[in-house]
Structure formats: C-alpha cells, structure tokens
Design an enzyme around this catalytic site. Sequence first.
Site, PDB file in Angstrom:
ATOM      1  N   CYS A 140      14.439  33.278  -1.425  1.00  0.00           N
ATOM      2  CA  CYS A 140      15.691  32.656  -1.867  1.00  0.00           C
ATOM      3  C   CYS A 140      15.761  32.533  -3.375  1.00  0.00           C
ATOM      4  CB  CYS A 140      15.848  31.287  -1.216  1.00  0.00           C
ATOM      5  SG  CYS A 140      17.296  30.377  -1.780  1.00  0.00           S
ATOM      6  N   CYS A 145      19.126  34.069  -2.417  1.00  0.00           N
ATOM      7  CA  CYS A 145      20.278  33.193  -2.661  1.00  0.00           C
ATOM      8  C   CYS A 145      20.612  33.002  -4.133  1.00  0.00           C
ATOM      9  CB  CYS A 145      20.031  31.806  -2.060  1.00  0.00           C
ATOM     10  SG  CYS A 145      19.115  31.783  -0.522  1.00  0.00           S
ATOM     11  N   LYS A 148      21.571  36.301  -6.098  1.00  0.00           N
ATOM     12  CA  LYS A 148      22.772  36.808  -5.440  1.00  0.00           C
ATOM     13  C   LYS A 148      24.011  36.020  -5.840  1.00  0.00           C
ATOM     14  CE  LYS A 148      23.756  34.854  -1.869  1.00  0.00           C
ATOM     15  NZ  LYS A 148      23.391  35.213  -0.515  1.00  0.00           N
ATOM     16  N   ALA A 279      25.073  47.054   6.961  1.00  0.00           N
ATOM     17  CA  ALA A 279      26.285  46.233   7.033  1.00  0.00           C
ATOM     18  C   ALA A 279      25.932  44.773   7.258  1.00  0.00           C
ATOM     19  CB  ALA A 279      27.197  46.738   8.144  1.00  0.00           C
ATOM     20  N   TYR A 281      24.779  40.868   5.908  1.00  0.00           N
ATOM     21  CA  TYR A 281      25.368  40.061   4.833  1.00  0.00           C
ATOM     22  C   TYR A 281      24.757  40.436   3.486  1.00  0.00           C
ATOM     23  CZ  TYR A 281      21.279  36.934   4.809  1.00  0.00           C
ATOM     24  OH  TYR A 281      20.010  36.409   4.706  1.00  0.00           O
ATOM     25  N   LEU A 284      26.671  43.663   2.325  1.00  0.00           N
ATOM     26  CA  LEU A 284      28.044  43.440   1.879  1.00  0.00           C
ATOM     27  C   LEU A 284      28.107  42.564   0.631  1.00  0.00           C
ATOM     28  CD1 LEU A 284      30.026  43.066   5.227  1.00  0.00           C
ATOM     29  CD2 LEU A 284      29.416  45.122   3.929  1.00  0.00           C
ATOM     30  N   GLU A 285      27.211  41.590   0.520  1.00  0.00           N
ATOM     31  CA  GLU A 285      27.185  40.771  -0.691  1.00  0.00           C
ATOM     32  C   GLU A 285      26.843  41.611  -1.913  1.00  0.00           C
ATOM     33  OE1 GLU A 285      25.999  36.338   0.992  1.00  0.00           O
ATOM     34  OE2 GLU A 285      24.399  37.737   0.445  1.00  0.00           O
ATOM     35  N   GLY A 373      18.222  45.269   7.294  1.00  0.00           N
ATOM     36  CA  GLY A 373      17.524  44.226   8.037  1.00  0.00           C
ATOM     37  C   GLY A 373      16.194  43.894   7.397  1.00  0.00           C
ATOM     38  N   HIS A 553      45.918  17.987  -1.707  1.00  0.00           N
ATOM     39  CA  HIS A 553      46.869  19.007  -2.129  1.00  0.00           C
ATOM     40  C   HIS A 553      46.887  19.121  -3.656  1.00  0.00           C
ATOM     41  CE1 HIS A 553      50.441  21.516  -1.918  1.00  0.00           C
ATOM     42  NE2 HIS A 553      51.014  20.738  -2.843  1.00  0.00           N
ATOM     43  N   GLU A 558      42.709  22.065   2.398  1.00  0.00           N
ATOM     44  CA  GLU A 558      43.739  21.336   3.133  1.00  0.00           C
ATOM     45  C   GLU A 558      44.308  22.154   4.280  1.00  0.00           C
ATOM     46  OE1 GLU A 558      47.589  20.553   1.357  1.00  0.00           O
ATOM     47  OE2 GLU A 558      47.238  22.131  -0.130  1.00  0.00           O
TER      48      GLU A 558
END
Length: 570
Positions: A140, A145, A148, A279, A281, A284-285, A373, A553, A558
């Site tokens: 990470c 993480c 990234k 494909a 995460y 794609l990230e 993977g 708002h 919301e």
Amino acid sequence: FLKLLVIKKTFLLQLFQSLMPLLENSLIYLFHLFLDDGPSIQQVLVELTNQRTVPNVFVNGKHIGGCDATYKAYENGTLQKLLGNVKDAETYDYDLIIIGGGSGGLACSKEAATLGKKVMVLDYVVPTPLGTTWGLGGTCVNVGCIPKKLMHQAALLGQALKDSRAYGWQYEEQVKHNWETMVEAVQNYIGSLNWGYRLSLREKSVTYQNSYGEFVEPHKVKATNRKGQVTYHTAETFVLATGERPRYLGIPGDKEYCITSDDLFSLPYCPGKTLVVGASYVALECAGFLAGLGLDVTVMVRSILLRGFDQEMAEKIGAHMETHGVTFIRKFVPTQVERLEDGTPGRLKVTAKCTEGPEIFEGEYNTVLLAIGRDACTRNIGLQTIGVKINEKNGKVPVNDEEQTNVPYVYAIGDILDGKLELTPVAIQAGKLLARRLYGGSSTKCDYINVPTTVFTPLEYGSCGLAEEKAKEEYGEQNLEVYHSLFWPLEWTIPGRDNNTCYAKIICNKLDSNRVVGFHVLGPNAGEVTQGFAAAIKCGLTKELLDETIGIHPTCAEVRAKRALFKTYL
C-alpha cells in the site's frame, strides 16, 4: 494440569500411548457415554466445539480436538505449551514474530508491543524481475494505495487546468507534464513514510529486521538478509502478513520486457505509449492516470472489467475511459512480447490471440504494464515444514473467524487470507484486533461484512455491500428493489463536460424493510462520499431512513439522500 473429556473407551489406550510422556503429575477426568448424563454431556460438547465426533479433548479448558488433532498438537509443540508443568518446557526469543512489514503486520506488531509483549517483525522485498525494490510499509505505502492516489491526483489536476479556462483563468505558458518531477515527489513522500514506520517500531521497542523469514521447524524461523547472512529466531506465536505480488503471464518476454505496478511508481522515465494488460482495479486505475497525464494508453481485456465488482458500474467506468481517450481491446490475451528497440522506454512488439476465435493481434508500444492479478506470498516461507495448510489453487491461507490457521500458534492477516477482502484498512483492523485478542483479553473479531472501498479510476467508483449480481444470488431478484440516478456535479457544469455520466444506485432487500444491502456511486470524491454511507449501512440503513436524510446542497453526496432522485429500477 490436564483435563480430558473422552467419550469413547476404545480411544483410551491410544491416547495414553501418545500422551504418557506428558502426563506426569497431571489429573485426568474421563466421561463416558455409559454414564447416566452421557447424552447431555455430549450435547454440551457439540455446542462448545461444533465437533460431533469422538473423542473430544480439552487441555486446561482449551479445545484440542480428536485423536489426530491431539497427536498433531503434541508433534508441533502446542500440547507441551498448554501443559504448564511439563519438564523442560521450551522458552522462546519472542512472544510474537510477524512475517511481513505491510500495513497489517505493522499494526499488529505495534499493538502487541503496546500490550507489553516482545515482538519482532521480519520484512523483505524480493526484487522484481527488473530489480525494483522498496522499504518498510508493504504494498500500500510503496507500490499501491499511496503512489496510486497521488498519481491519480496528478491526472485530476491536469483536468482541472483544462476546466479552469471556463472559470476565467488565463495562462499563456504551454502546459505539459513532467514525469520525472512527479515520480521524484511521490518517492520522496514514500521515503518519509518508510522512515516514519521504522521510527515508530523503534519507539515501541519492536525488533525490526530487513530479512526474509522462513519456517524451519515448529516455533522457529530462519531470517536471511540481503547479504545472505542467516539468523534463527523462535517465538511462541507467529502472524503471517506477507501480502501478495503481481502475477506474470508466463509467456515469452513477459519478465524480461514488461513491468508491473511494482515497477511503475518509481519508473525513472516516462512510459510513453502504454499497453495495460488486464482489467482489474489496478489495471484500470493505472490506465486512467496514465491517460490523464496525456499518454497514449490501450487496455487489453481477457473477459470482463473489474471482476467481483458491480458490472453495471464497471461498464460505465469503461465507457467513460473510452470517451476520454483510452482504447480497449476486448477478448484478447498476449502470447509474446518482443523488444524491437532498446531505450528508456524503448519499443516493444506485442502479439495476442483472441479468446473466442482465431484472430491474431499485433501492436507496438513503448511500455507493457501487466495487471492481471496478484499471488499470495506463501509458497516459499516454509509453511509445509510446520503443517500450515494453504489453498493450493491460489496460495491463500484458510483461517477461522479469529484469523487462526490450522496450526494453533500461527495466525494470518491481510491479503493472503482465503476468501477475505484484499484491502489495507481491513488488514490494519484485523492486525490490531488480533493482537488485542492474543494479549489484551479482548474477544472482538474483525468484521469483514459491508466494508467500503473505492476504485480510483478517472471517474471514481465507491461501493459498500453487495454488487447487484451478488445480491440477486443471495436474496433472489424478486426480493430486491434497486434505486438509481444519474447526476451532474455542479463543478462540471461550467466547463460543460460529462453530463449524465456520474451515477448512483442502492440495492434494497424488500423482505427486510428495504434495508440497503448494496451502495454504489460513480463520481468525483467517491471515496469521501462512500465512507459516511458505509457507517449508516453498518447501522442498518433503510431506504426510508435515506429518504428522510436531508442532503447537503450543492454536493454530489446529496444525490444519495434525496428521494426524488431515486427511481425504481425496472
């Protein structure tokens, strides 16, 4: 002091033969089915142990199991430990040794040390085929993480620059991105985190060794450092927190010429025209922020996007990425990667075949990033030596609800757990709670249900609970109501981009007061939005309660709290 509950007379001889060396000065209680209260004792045992077979063995109140389990406990040393008065009982160098210095391992080590235990952490990063390595902190912090999200932010800033003209900002200087500057900044920050982790361990008196840990016998590991120097260490308890590493294709040229996410975040040169294979995460990230930095990016997909995630949301992410310049090649897998030209980045030729026909694809790229993977790092740490079972298909470790393996003194946490979520906050939580159960008298277990997460694609995707496909499997389609809405963030209206792209939906169980069992949102700051709703889902959020919640708002959040924006999904 040994207490045994034995339900079968014929087992006594075998039991005594196995345990006689350990039974000096011990007291044995034997209960037989021929006693008047035998059936009631048997029922109590079933409730206590969930074991219906006999014999059923307890030592000092701890359930051991049957004949085989008892003998195995004797072989691996657990039985000796439980027998407090056994002669020559072994003493250990440490109370706890943790193999793996990622988020989960560090959290567990610091918590155990806070509770007064003597703790060691063994952490060693095996270099990638291209020689990339990193410091303490695990995937990470170093190659996951943190870098990234920072590179994702770099891409968002590029989009913000484009949007800024519509808001009145004027600038004459040509805007371009410098890869080397970004990588240097990211790596400097990661370096500060590595140092902080080492300092934190030192402050808590945790022994840290940058060595590769491997079991050589029960309660004993061999630690090998970068220079090949070996030391041996023993501990009463072990925690496996070794994490995972990226998988390779097993084709000519993959390890020689391709990179993975382990290499990308410290890559010293701009990757140029990039093919991302996979494909997931991660795929794609990475494809998303590379495209956001202005690079030519293609994603080669074997089957579906974001396996395990809600597929409606996954396809919307793919469509958004295609709209913003990412090319997708569907139903193809690479068969060979060749180097056409040296350099940084150089030039590569990729050959691929179709998964549904005879078609062959060939293309040239500067960089090929594999994101197909990850494999659990469990096969080369000597688990077979001490009898710890793994799932042979994926290398992951089966555990009970207390993260205990089949060997009682060995536990596991994090991404290597079989059937559990591969998320950093989950590993941290599991590590802390495990230490508190082992040494703090706690009984709280890690809750792996309704854990929120976010995929940091250009259009961020936050989710909590079940994907729609999984919800249908679990509850039946006829028992679900799905509410959904497209929305347009106010910030995007002035530059006039991506209308009817952001999307939210909730999946409700009609048989349980329309309780929310799945929450999904595509849009800016999806992680920040999802975190709050995750707490509500933990508390049993229903559609009615959501309708009664007043939104802030104008915000993206919301949308999930305004009744008029949800319509029944037919």
